[in-house]
Design a protein around this motif. Structure first.
Motif, PDB file in Angstrom:
ATOM      1  N   GLN A 116       6.938  -4.399  13.387  1.00  0.00           N
ATOM      2  CA  GLN A 116       5.888  -5.163  14.088  1.00  0.00           C
ATOM      3  C   GLN A 116       6.050  -4.959  15.604  1.00  0.00           C
ATOM      4  OE1 GLN A 116       6.227  -9.255  12.862  1.00  0.00           O
ATOM      5  NE2 GLN A 116       5.246  -8.889  10.900  1.00  0.00           N
ATOM      6  N   GLY A 136       0.034  -9.879   3.870  1.00  0.00           N
ATOM      7  CA  GLY A 136       1.178 -10.644   4.388  1.00  0.00           C
ATOM      8  C   GLY A 136       2.231  -9.834   5.105  1.00  0.00           C
ATOM      9  N   GLY A 138       2.072  -9.119   8.136  1.00  0.00           N
ATOM     10  CA  GLY A 138       2.108  -9.602   9.515  1.00  0.00           C
ATOM     11  C   GLY A 138       1.142  -8.903  10.455  1.00  0.00           C
ATOM     12  N   LYS A 139       0.033  -8.376   9.931  1.00  0.00           N
ATOM     13  CA  LYS A 139      -0.921  -7.682  10.800  1.00  0.00           C
ATOM     14  C   LYS A 139      -1.515  -8.662  11.828  1.00  0.00           C
ATOM     15  CE  LYS A 139      -3.275  -6.294   7.168  1.00  0.00           C
ATOM     16  NZ  LYS A 139      -2.366  -6.812   6.118  1.00  0.00           N
ATOM     17  N   THR A 140      -1.916  -9.844  11.342  1.00  0.00           N
ATOM     18  CA  THR A 140      -2.534 -10.811  12.258  1.00  0.00           C
ATOM     19  C   THR A 140      -1.500 -11.322  13.258  1.00  0.00           C
ATOM     20  OG1 THR A 140      -3.847 -11.479  10.360  1.00  0.00           O
ATOM     21  CG2 THR A 140      -4.008 -12.862  12.301  1.00  0.00           C
ATOM     22  N   THR A 141      -0.294 -11.632  12.744  1.00  0.00           N
ATOM     23  CA  THR A 141       0.772 -12.111  13.621  1.00  0.00           C
ATOM     24  C   THR A 141       1.037 -11.072  14.707  1.00  0.00           C
ATOM     25  OG1 THR A 141       1.734 -13.168  11.685  1.00  0.00           O
ATOM     26  CG2 THR A 141       3.189 -12.895  13.589  1.00  0.00           C
ATOM     27  N   ARG A 172     -12.358 -15.065   7.482  1.00  0.00           N
ATOM     28  CA  ARG A 172     -10.915 -15.117   7.151  1.00  0.00           C
ATOM     29  C   ARG A 172     -10.072 -14.727   8.356  1.00  0.00           C
ATOM     30  NH1 ARG A 172      -7.940 -11.525   3.790  1.00  0.00           N
ATOM     31  NH2 ARG A 172      -6.008 -12.568   4.241  1.00  0.00           N
ATOM     32  N   ARG A 180      -2.339 -18.754  13.116  1.00  0.00           N
ATOM     33  CA  ARG A 180      -1.165 -18.073  13.683  1.00  0.00           C
ATOM     34  C   ARG A 180      -1.024 -18.319  15.182  1.00  0.00           C
ATOM     35  NH1 ARG A 180      -0.759 -17.972   9.330  1.00  0.00           N
ATOM     36  NH2 ARG A 180      -1.228 -16.407   7.738  1.00  0.00           N
ATOM     37  N   HIS A 316       5.706 -10.615   4.134  1.00  0.00           N
ATOM     38  CA  HIS A 316       6.258 -11.966   4.292  1.00  0.00           C
ATOM     39  C   HIS A 316       5.589 -12.908   3.302  1.00  0.00           C
ATOM     40  CE1 HIS A 316       8.426 -11.063   8.028  1.00  0.00           C
ATOM     41  NE2 HIS A 316       7.440 -10.195   8.199  1.00  0.00           N
ATOM     42  N   ARG A 317       4.509 -12.461   2.674  1.00  0.00           N
ATOM     43  CA  ARG A 317       3.781 -13.318   1.749  1.00  0.00           C
ATOM     44  C   ARG A 317       4.409 -13.284   0.374  1.00  0.00           C
ATOM     45  NH1 ARG A 317      -1.706 -12.510   0.820  1.00  0.00           N
ATOM     46  NH2 ARG A 317      -1.937 -12.870   3.038  1.00  0.00           N
TER      47      ARG A 317
HETATM   48  N1  LIG Z   1       8.061 -11.266  11.692  1.00  0.00           N
HETATM   49  C1  LIG Z   1       7.819 -12.297  10.917  1.00  0.00           C
HETATM   50  N2  LIG Z   1       8.798 -13.159  10.584  1.00  0.00           N
HETATM   51  C2  LIG Z   1       8.556 -14.210   9.780  1.00  0.00           C
HETATM   52  N3  LIG Z   1       7.355 -14.504   9.243  1.00  0.00           N
HETATM   53  C3  LIG Z   1       6.339 -13.674   9.537  1.00  0.00           C
HETATM   54  C4  LIG Z   1       6.498 -12.536  10.378  1.00  0.00           C
HETATM   55  N4  LIG Z   1       5.321 -11.914  10.468  1.00  0.00           N
HETATM   56  C5  LIG Z   1       4.437 -12.598   9.721  1.00  0.00           C
HETATM   57  N5  LIG Z   1       5.056 -13.671   9.178  1.00  0.00           N
HETATM   58  C6  LIG Z   1       4.445 -14.672   8.285  1.00  0.00           C
HETATM   59  O1  LIG Z   1       3.906 -13.986   7.166  1.00  0.00           O
HETATM   60  C7  LIG Z   1       2.671 -14.567   6.761  1.00  0.00           C
HETATM   61  C8  LIG Z   1       1.594 -13.503   6.771  1.00  0.00           C
HETATM   62  O2  LIG Z   1       1.397 -13.066   8.106  1.00  0.00           O
HETATM   63  P1  LIG Z   1      -0.003 -12.510   8.600  1.00  0.00           P
HETATM   64  O3  LIG Z   1      -1.106 -13.438   8.221  1.00  0.00           O
HETATM   65  O4  LIG Z   1       0.152 -12.171  10.037  1.00  0.00           O
HETATM   66  O5  LIG Z   1      -0.086 -11.193   7.724  1.00  0.00           O
HETATM   67  P2  LIG Z   1      -1.367 -10.283   7.446  1.00  0.00           P
HETATM   68  O6  LIG Z   1      -0.842  -8.917   7.204  1.00  0.00           O
HETATM   69  O7  LIG Z   1      -2.341 -10.434   8.554  1.00  0.00           O
HETATM   70  O8  LIG Z   1      -1.901 -10.941   6.131  1.00  0.00           O
HETATM   71  P3  LIG Z   1      -3.296 -10.658   5.386  1.00  0.00           P
HETATM   72  O9  LIG Z   1      -3.076  -9.438   4.615  1.00  0.00           O
HETATM   73  O10 LIG Z   1      -3.480 -11.862   4.560  1.00  0.00           O
HETATM   74  O11 LIG Z   1      -4.352 -10.521   6.436  1.00  0.00           O
HETATM   75  C9  LIG Z   1       2.410 -15.705   7.739  1.00  0.00           C
HETATM   76  O12 LIG Z   1       2.850 -16.895   7.150  1.00  0.00           O
HETATM   77  C10 LIG Z   1       3.247 -15.356   8.934  1.00  0.00           C
HETATM   78  O13 LIG Z   1       3.641 -16.502   9.655  1.00  0.00           O
END
Ligand SMILES: Nc1ncnc2c1ncn2[C@@H]1O[C@H](COP(=O)(O)OP(=O)(O)OP(=O)(O)O)[C@@H](O)[C@H]1O
Length: 560
Positions: A116, A136, A138-141, A172, A180, A316-317
């Motif tokens: 990330q 999950g 962490g793309k959005t994070t 969404r 986040r 992380h999901r």
């Molecule tokens: N580096 C990290 N450490 C701990 N938890 C994390 C980390 N990055 C993401 N998360 C957690 O993982 C979960 C999913 O993160 P996020 O929504 O950013 O993923 P995403 O790839 O955007 O998901 P989606 O596919 O649903 O769009 C959230 O609960 C987030 O807080």
């Protein structure tokens, strides 16, 4: 010959006289390929006044061994040119300052390497960034931290916009960003300049009645950074027009999952971009300076667009070793035998995967749906709109196909008949309380968009359909005002992209089918957050997992 090919061949005949049988057969093949999502076909060069070389003003273009309708060749070549330009522009960044900032924004997570953080460094150092990752990861994070870093480095002056291909995906994205954002450890001034609302790409580009967009190269979008989620759903034509409409100085960040189904229309731009993941040695060194992380060097030839591609791997999901995550990775690697063993362990002592279920035939589907939709019907029959929306997103039947008994239309009909028999739905009623509808066409006038889902209730004796608006408000419509729509008790996997449900039933047809593929199974099963049940036979599932659909296109070659 498909209708489109027939019409095309007739208009070519009017233009240049009768064409050879060989050309007509090739045209039919090209049109069928376009309908199947390819942007061109591979064929030996044909001689015809209708076929030109790249850049010539002819209806068809032959580029090396690829034959295109010229419109698609044009989209592809313009897109490749603009993406290469974007990727080639490096930003003048103080790497030491960036390193300090990234250390603050990405506290040590224990996940090594911290991809990330690497993706964030890449996004600050370049104008084009492509981040792929499963649910999950962490793309959005990550993108929020990227936006924070960019704003901090630019004194909180950037104009940032966010968008997604469908209304549902945009909603969404907005929801996820709002959730986040609260965990971003940055100043209120920086938080204030990170947007919370995503629009649809069409709305961003400004549709015109003739199908063109208000924003294009001569009237670019007013923004400095554009973030686009669910980018795997964007077809070649829309992506070309989007990139064309970016102002010269802007950054583009594409988020998506390269393993999901490609766009409905021609092109597989996101997957092709992701196939270029091959950062060069200099770039790897710069990333190491900014993050302390050294990423592996790929054997493929480095390209500037390859530098832009970042892959997030850790979910992380899905709990480490959880059933959905394990099944998703077996499906992606084409391991049908492993997937079946996971779904149906024959070892008596093997621990059952709580996130997974398996049903070899669909005989008990209706009673399973009684269970799955119980909370929904309870809320509908009580007239509790909020509870109905909440319950509706907890369970969904996803079908692999549209037509047939196990297709979405067949399942919707069976469910309606079943619930009529149980007196949940009055007989012969189209607009019954509880009818969920899926909008299938954008309507900018009433602001309902392809992918939006509404729920029907009877208000003062008349049916009204409720859609969720901004901030959980409800927007009510009379059925007559809705654009094209269909019943959405069950959804196809294609239409479910950009949505998630606690529990999913992925219903496969009785027989293997050419439209079933690895990416369809992966997309369907990863719509589930807590549990997925696959309903289908070993044979159908194995053949689907074995089939990797690859779209014909010249984009990746042009970007290398
Ligand atoms: N580096 C990290 N450490 C701990 N938890 C994390 C980390 N990055 C993401 N998360 C957690 O993982 C979960 C999913 O993160 P996020 O929504 O950013 O993923 P995403 O790839 O955007 O998901 P989606 O596919 O649903 O769009 C959230 O609960 C987030 O807080």
């Amino acid at each position: 010959m498909p209708d489109f090919a027939f019409e095309l061949s007739r208009s070519f005949e009017r233009l240049c006289g009768p064409q050879s049988d060989e050309l007509n057969a090739t045209l039919a093949k090209l049109c069928a390929a376009l309908a199947a999502g390819h942007s061109c076909i591979k064929t030996a060069p044909l001689s015809s006044p209708l076929i030109g070389r790249p850049g010539e003003f002819k209806p068809l273009t032959q580029d090396k061994d690829r034959l295109y309708l010229t419109r698609y060749w044009w989209y592809e070549s313009q897109l490749a040119k603009r993406l290469r330009q974007l990727a080639g522009e490096k930003c003048d960044v103080d790497l030491a300052r960036l390193a300090t900032l990234l250390d603050e924004l990405f506290p040590a997570s224990g996940i090594q390497p911290d991809l990330q953080k690497v993706a964030a460094a890449a996004a600050v150092m370049q104008k084009l960034t492509v981040i792929s990752g499963g649910p999950g990861t962490g793309k959005t994070t990550t993108v929020l931290r990227i936006l924070a870093a960019l704003q901090i480095m630019e004194g909180n002056t950037l104009s940032i916009k966010m968008a997604a291909p469908t209304g549902k995906a945009a909603a969404r994205m907005s929801e996820s960003v709002r959730e986040r954002k609260s965990s971003l450890a940055v100043s209120p001034a920086t938080l204030a300049v990170i947007p919370e609302t995503a629009s649809t790409l069409h709305r961003l580009l400004g549709p015109r009645p003739d199908g063109s967009f208000k924003h294009h190269a001569a009237n670019p979008l007013a923004l400095d950074v554009l973030v686009v989620d669910e980018a795997s759903m964007i077809d070649l034509a829309l992506m070309a027009q989007l990139v064309e409409a970016l102002p010269a100085h802007a950054r583009l960040i594409l988020l998506g999952d390269k393993d999901q189904l490609d766009a409905v229309d021609a092109g597989a731009v996101f997957a092709e971009l992701c196939s270029l993941k091959s950062p060069g040695a200099d770039f790897i060194q710069a990333l190491k300076t900014a993050t302390g992380v050294e990423i592996a060097r790929s054997k493929a030839l480095a390209s500037s667009v390859g530098n832009a591609v970042m892959n997030l791997e850790h979910s992380h999901r899905f709990a480490a070793g959880g059933g959905i995550g394990k099944l998703a990775s077996l499906v992606n690697s084409g391991d049908a035998r492993g997937a079946l063993a996971l779904l149906q362990p024959d070892d008596l002592f093997a621990e059952a995967e709580t996130e997974l279920g398996w049903q070899p035939n669909s005989k008990t589907l209706l009673s399973r749906c009684d269970q799955g939709y119980a909370a929904y019907w309870q809320a509908v029959l009580a007239g509790d709109v909020g509870a109905a929306f909440a319950a509706f997103d907890t369970f969904r039947v996803l079908t692999a196909l549209r037509e047939g008994h196990a297709g979405v239309m067949g399942v919707n009909q069976q469910l309606e008949a079943h619930w009529q028999a149980r007196n949940f739905i009055p007989e012969n009623s189209l607009w019954y309380a509880g009818r969920p509808v899926l909008i299938t066409q954008n309507d900018y006038g009433v602001q309902l968009y392809n992918g939006d889902i509404g729920l029907t209730f009877i208000l003062e004796g008349a049916p009204r359909v409720a859609f969720k608006g901004e901030g959980n408000t409800l927007r009510w419509f009379s059925p007559a005002r809705l654009p094209a729509h269909e019943t959405a008790l069950a959804l196809t996997v294609h239409k479910s992209q950009g949505s998630e449900f606690n529990e999913v039933i992925l219903l496969l047809p009785d027989q293997p089918h050419e439209l079933l593929s690895r990416s369809l199974i992966y997309t369907g099963l990863t719509r589930a957050k807590k549990k997925v049940e696959i309903w289908g036979s070993n044979d159908v599932l194995s053949k689907a997992i074995a089939k990797q659909s690859i779209r014909q296109s010249g984009l990746a070659a042009a970007l290398r």
